[in-house]
Motif scaffolding. Structure first.
Motif, mmCIF file in Angstrom:
data_model
loop_
_atom_site.group_PDB
_atom_site.id
_atom_site.type_symbol
_atom_site.label_atom_id
_atom_site.label_comp_id
_atom_site.label_asym_id
_atom_site.label_seq_id
_atom_site.Cartn_x
_atom_site.Cartn_y
_atom_site.Cartn_z
ATOM 1 N N GLY A 78 0.783 -1.232 0.000
ATOM 2 C CA GLY A 78 0.000 0.000 0.000
ATOM 3 C C GLY A 78 0.811 1.277 0.000
ATOM 4 O O GLY A 78 0.469 2.227 0.703
ATOM 5 N N VAL A 79 1.864 1.334 -0.812
ATOM 6 C CA VAL A 79 2.693 2.537 -0.879
ATOM 7 C C VAL A 79 2.072 3.492 -1.888
ATOM 8 O O VAL A 79 1.950 3.172 -3.073
ATOM 9 N N ALA A 80 1.674 4.658 -1.406
ATOM 10 C CA ALA A 80 1.044 5.643 -2.288
ATOM 11 C C ALA A 80 1.207 7.046 -1.719
ATOM 12 O O ALA A 80 1.196 7.237 -0.502
ATOM 13 N N VAL A 81 1.362 8.003 -2.615
ATOM 14 C CA VAL A 81 1.370 9.422 -2.266
ATOM 15 C C VAL A 81 0.365 10.101 -3.177
ATOM 16 O O VAL A 81 0.319 9.823 -4.393
ATOM 17 N N ARG A 82 -0.447 10.966 -2.594
ATOM 18 C CA ARG A 82 -1.437 11.699 -3.380
ATOM 19 C C ARG A 82 -0.735 12.413 -4.533
ATOM 20 O O ARG A 82 0.357 12.978 -4.357
#
Length: 176
Positions: A78-82
């Motif tokens: 779940g690696v995410a950046v807006r």
């Protein structure tokens, strides 16, 4: 000003988990409930800007079979950046926190990288797994050729042969 919070799933409130889940669904077109579930039960690194979650990553424990041993793997999920906050070091901040957990609590780190994320992980010292991958399924060991070019590992205290076979434990949804 952004701030990083690291906490176990059990220590996060419903609103925080809901915001992290919403971020992942916003960032990934093919996000599923299984993908979200894979991010739970471990340590989360969450970047906040004000009262908004702008980044999320988690490390959970999995068993990885390699060289005749069942290794404890810190598996990154779940690696995410807006989108409007990318390129500002938030991904690196989250991964630094999670890599510390991996190095101090697990035999190795592992993750399944997207094409977009592969360069990022390689630059941080993660190594592409060159050998064949498989999963220990309810019907036995099953090859996972779709994962053969996207599994990355962060070596720890156990010697790894990056050209040998690597088998992950079973879970619903994407196994890697």
């Amino acid at each position: 000003m952004s701030r990083l919070v690291t906490a176990h799933t059990a220590d996060l409130d419903t609103d925080t988990l809901g915001a992290a889940r919403a971020l992942l669904y916003d960032v990934f077109d093919d996000m599923t409930e299984h993908d979200w579930e894979h991010s739970l039960g471990g340590v989360h690194a969450i970047v906040w800007e004000g009262d908004a979650v702008i980044g999320h990553a988690a490390v959970i424990q999995r068993r990885i079979l390699h060289g005749g041993r069942a290794l404890r793997a810190g598996y990154v999920e779940g690696v995410a950046v807006r989108a409007d906050h990318r390129g500002r070091g938030h991904g690196a901040t989250m991964m630094t926190a999670l890599e510390r957990v991996v190095r101090s609590a697990y035999d190795l780190g592992a993750l399944g990288a997207t094409d977009e994320g592969a360069t990022f992980y390689a630059a941080r010292g993660w190594h592409l797994w060159r050998g064949p991958t498989s999963a220990l399924t309810p019907t036995g060991v099953t090859a996972t050729p779709d994962a053969d070019d996207c599994v990355y590992v962060l070596p720890g205290g156990v010697p790894l042969d990056l050209d040998a076979a690597l088998t992950c434990d079973w879970r619903d949804g994407d196994v890697w």
